[in-house]
Design a protein around this motif. Structure first.
Motif, PDB file in Angstrom:
ATOM      1  N   ALA A  12       0.758  -1.178  -0.053  1.00 22.14           N
ATOM      2  CA  ALA A  12       0.169  -0.145  -0.026  1.00 22.14           C
ATOM      3  C   ALA A  12       0.921   1.230   0.004  1.00 22.14           C
ATOM      4  CB  ALA A  12      -0.945   0.109   1.322  1.00 22.14           C
ATOM      5  N   SER A  13       2.274   1.070   0.668  1.00 21.82           N
ATOM      6  CA  SER A  13       2.909   2.389   0.677  1.00 21.82           C
ATOM      7  C   SER A  13       3.598   2.733  -0.862  1.00 21.82           C
ATOM      8  CB  SER A  13       4.151   2.224   1.821  1.00 21.82           C
ATOM      9  OG  SER A  13       4.957   1.090   1.135  1.00 21.82           O
ATOM     10  N   ILE A  14       3.575   1.647  -1.625  1.00 23.05           N
ATOM     11  CA  ILE A  14       4.303   1.948  -2.905  1.00 23.05           C
ATOM     12  C   ILE A  14       3.432   2.772  -3.814  1.00 23.05           C
ATOM     13  CG2 ILE A  14       5.232   0.833  -5.011  1.00 23.05           C
ATOM     14  CD1 ILE A  14       5.852  -1.436  -3.443  1.00 23.05           C
ATOM     15  N   ARG A  20      -6.867   3.627 -11.040  1.00 22.06           N
ATOM     16  CA  ARG A  20      -8.198   3.369 -10.601  1.00 22.06           C
ATOM     17  C   ARG A  20      -8.711   4.671 -10.300  1.00 22.06           C
ATOM     18  NH1 ARG A  20      -4.744  -0.196  -9.188  1.00 22.06           N
ATOM     19  NH2 ARG A  20      -3.994   0.835  -7.492  1.00 22.06           N
ATOM     20  N   SER A  21      -8.081   5.328  -9.632  1.00 25.49           N
ATOM     21  CA  SER A  21      -8.580   6.875  -8.975  1.00 25.49           C
ATOM     22  C   SER A  21      -9.033   7.531 -10.330  1.00 25.49           C
ATOM     23  CB  SER A  21      -7.636   7.387  -8.106  1.00 25.49           C
ATOM     24  OG  SER A  21      -7.347   6.805  -7.129  1.00 25.49           O
ATOM     25  N   ALA A  22      -8.208   7.673 -11.342  1.00 26.93           N
ATOM     26  CA  ALA A  22      -8.604   8.436 -12.536  1.00 26.93           C
ATOM     27  C   ALA A  22      -9.780   7.859 -13.146  1.00 26.93           C
ATOM     28  CB  ALA A  22      -7.516   8.584 -13.496  1.00 26.93           C
ATOM     29  N   LEU A  23     -10.029   6.648 -13.238  1.00 31.82           N
ATOM     30  CA  LEU A  23     -11.260   5.989 -13.695  1.00 31.82           C
ATOM     31  C   LEU A  23     -12.425   6.059 -12.946  1.00 31.82           C
ATOM     32  CD1 LEU A  23     -12.318   4.153 -16.005  1.00 31.82           C
ATOM     33  CD2 LEU A  23     -11.780   2.200 -14.376  1.00 31.82           C
ATOM     34  N   ILE A  24     -12.313   6.240 -11.551  1.00 28.70           N
ATOM     35  CA  ILE A  24     -13.495   6.581 -10.620  1.00 28.70           C
ATOM     36  C   ILE A  24     -13.834   7.941 -10.731  1.00 28.70           C
ATOM     37  CG2 ILE A  24     -13.939   6.831  -8.191  1.00 28.70           C
ATOM     38  CD1 ILE A  24     -12.193   4.198  -7.537  1.00 28.70           C
ATOM     39  N   PRO A  34     -21.033  12.617  -4.066  1.00 25.14           N
ATOM     40  CA  PRO A  34     -20.319  13.560  -2.968  1.00 25.14           C
ATOM     41  C   PRO A  34     -18.759  13.100  -2.678  1.00 25.14           C
ATOM     42  CG  PRO A  34     -22.606  13.088  -2.338  1.00 25.14           C
ATOM     43  CD  PRO A  34     -22.220  11.948  -3.372  1.00 25.14           C
ATOM     44  N   GLU A  35     -17.869  14.185  -2.425  1.00 26.24           N
ATOM     45  CA  GLU A  35     -16.648  13.830  -2.398  1.00 26.24           C
ATOM     46  C   GLU A  35     -16.002  13.004  -1.099  1.00 26.24           C
ATOM     47  OE1 GLU A  35     -12.949  14.096  -4.160  1.00 26.24           O
ATOM     48  OE2 GLU A  35     -14.943  15.270  -4.924  1.00 26.24           O
ATOM     49  N   PRO A  36     -16.702  13.036   0.120  1.00 24.11           N
ATOM     50  CA  PRO A  36     -16.430  12.313   0.844  1.00 24.11           C
ATOM     51  C   PRO A  36     -16.747  10.840   0.668  1.00 24.11           C
ATOM     52  CG  PRO A  36     -17.548  14.160   2.008  1.00 24.11           C
ATOM     53  CD  PRO A  36     -17.754  14.085   0.430  1.00 24.11           C
ATOM     54  N   LYS A  42     -12.766   5.206  -3.540  1.00 21.25           N
ATOM     55  CA  LYS A  42     -11.315   5.121  -3.843  1.00 21.25           C
ATOM     56  C   LYS A  42     -10.611   4.179  -2.754  1.00 21.25           C
ATOM     57  CE  LYS A  42     -11.160   9.507  -6.393  1.00 21.25           C
ATOM     58  NZ  LYS A  42     -10.696  10.850  -6.523  1.00 21.25           N
ATOM     59  N   LYS A  43     -10.695   4.550  -1.692  1.00 21.81           N
ATOM     60  CA  LYS A  43     -10.045   3.882  -0.310  1.00 21.81           C
ATOM     61  C   LYS A  43     -10.335   2.315  -0.694  1.00 21.81           C
ATOM     62  CE  LYS A  43      -8.728   3.713   4.397  1.00 21.81           C
ATOM     63  NZ  LYS A  43      -9.002   4.387   5.748  1.00 21.81           N
ATOM     64  N   VAL A  44     -11.656   1.826  -0.740  1.00 23.30           N
ATOM     65  CA  VAL A  44     -11.935   0.219  -0.654  1.00 23.30           C
ATOM     66  C   VAL A  44     -11.560  -0.052  -1.826  1.00 23.30           C
ATOM     67  CG1 VAL A  44     -14.206  -1.174  -1.008  1.00 23.30           C
ATOM     68  CG2 VAL A  44     -14.154   1.097   0.863  1.00 23.30           C
ATOM     69  N   VAL A  45     -11.430   0.587  -3.278  1.00 15.74           N
ATOM     70  CA  VAL A  45     -10.942  -0.125  -4.394  1.00 15.74           C
ATOM     71  C   VAL A  45      -9.414  -0.381  -4.156  1.00 15.74           C
ATOM     72  CG1 VAL A  45     -10.597   0.186  -6.754  1.00 15.74           C
ATOM     73  CG2 VAL A  45     -12.913   0.854  -5.723  1.00 15.74           C
TER      74      VAL A  45
END
Length: 67
Positions: A12-14, A20-24, A34-36, A42-45
């Motif tokens: 996870a640190s790498i 994935r974030s860009a796709l989301i 909503p952003e939250p 994003k965190k779960v994915v």
């Protein structure tokens, strides 16, 4: 317990390419989450992806694997 979490924490640190974030974010153009809530998704994915990386080496050593 710390020993069990270390492989996950290392992966996870790498930093990655954030595909994935860009796709989301792209899908959110239509869905307007909503952003939250989007940050939670994003965190779960990310967690699921990291967990899948941890399971691949153990699956590849199985003698019953397909192929």
């Amino acid at each position: 317990m710390q020993v069990l979490v270390e492989p996950y924490a290392y992966l996870a640190s790498i930093p990655g390419k954030e595909v994935r974030s860009a796709l989301i974010a792209s899908f959110n153009t239509w869905m307007q989450v909503p952003e939250p809530d989007l940050d939670t998704v994003k965190k779960v994915v990310g967690m699921l992806h990291t967990a899948s990386l941890l399971s691949v080496p153990s699956l590849c050593t199985l003698s019953t694997r397909p192929g």
